[in-house]
Design a protein around this motif. Structure first.
Motif, short mmCIF file in Angstrom:
data_model
loop_
_atom_site.label_atom_id
_atom_site.label_comp_id
_atom_site.label_asym_id
_atom_site.label_seq_id
_atom_site.Cartn_x
_atom_site.Cartn_y
_atom_site.Cartn_z
N GLY A 1 0.84 -1.18 0.00
CA GLY A 1 0.00 0.00 0.00
C GLY A 1 0.88 1.24 0.00
O GLY A 1 2.07 1.15 0.31
N VAL A 2 0.31 2.37 -0.32
CA VAL A 2 1.06 3.62 -0.30
C VAL A 2 1.38 3.99 1.14
O VAL A 2 0.52 3.88 2.03
N GLY A 3 2.62 4.41 1.40
CA GLY A 3 3.03 4.76 2.75
C GLY A 3 2.94 6.25 3.00
O GLY A 3 1.89 6.86 2.79
N ALA A 4 4.05 6.86 3.41
CA ALA A 4 4.13 8.29 3.69
C ALA A 4 3.08 8.71 4.72
O ALA A 4 2.50 9.79 4.64
N GLU A 5 2.82 7.84 5.68
CA GLU A 5 1.86 8.13 6.74
C GLU A 5 2.34 7.45 8.02
O GLU A 5 2.59 6.24 8.03
#
Length: 236
Positions: free
Chosen positions: A205-209
């Motif tokens: 999944g997309v991270g940056a969180e």
């Protein structure tokens, strides 16, 4: 040195991308091209274990079941229980990609919210895969999550720095995103027969969180929006 770094980064990216594979285990994928039908989607986390894959695809550390992991981290299980409305954005992405085939139903919460919007805004949602009417909901897709790596909040923070690390963070998972392994079964609601079984190798999944639950849900969403559409190209 820079050339060596670049080559190593590209090699890692190639290996990682190969891992994101959907395979047909049983049945057929005729359902995904059924433009006259819709489906609901749900997640089964009962057999899910939490691990740390490290930088490769081998398990570095096993944290036990999802319940064990959440308990050890002092995290609330309720925060990691998928709610239909949480997945609606990813469902809409699937519908847009598979617009000539089967469509997924969005939650009543989101449908009611869209119905209350002004016509211009509502039209934009409809154009982007949000379907307000459930017509012939013939299938239920159950996604069984076997293994999850929750990703890294530290990597997520680092990935936002940009600059030199921009190349690295373009790789799946390098932005701190969670990754999963699992399988899915497609059930005919009328006959209760399982018409298809799919296996999905490790995907991201997309991270940056920084929040663990957000990275977790983004990985679940990646199954819907990125992995499930691949079934349309699978052969019997």
């Amino acid at each position: 040195m820079k050339k060596m770094f670049f080559f190593a980064a590209m090699l890692l990216a190639a290996v990682t991308m190969q891992a994101e594979k959907v395979t047909l285990q049983a049945g057929s994928t005729d359902w995904i091209n059924d433009s006259k039908s819709m489906a609901t989607i749900s997640f089964d986390l009962n057999d899910c274990v939490v691990v740390d894959f490290g930088t490769g695809n081998k398990i570095n550390k096993d944290f036990g079941t999802l319940d064990d992991y959440l308990s050890a981290k002092g995290l609330k299980k309720e925060a990691f229980t998928p709610q239909p409305a949480t997945m609606d954005n990813f469902i809409a992405q699937f519908n847009k990609k598979n617009k000539k085939g089967l469509q997924l139903a969005i939650s009543d919460v989101t449908k009611n919210a869209i119905k209350e919007m002004k016509p211009k805004r509502q039209k934009n949602y409809l154009k982007n895969g949000y379907i307000l009417e459930d017509q012939n909901v013939k299938y239920n897709i159950v996604v069984h999550v076997d293994t999850v790596d929750m990703g890294s909040g530290a990597q997520a923070a680092t990935s936002q720095m940009g600059g030199l690390i921009g190349l690295i963070t373009s790789m799946p998972g390098a932005d701190g995103g969670a990754s999963m392994i699992g399988w899915a079964e497609v059930i005919d609601n009328d006959t209760r027969d399982v018409v298809c079984e799919l296996h999905v190798s490790r995907f991201y999944g997309v991270g940056a969180e920084a929040k663990t639950e957000v990275r977790f849900f983004r990985a679940l969403g990646a199954f819907i929006s990125n992995q499930l559409p691949k079934a349309a190209k699978l052969k019997k």
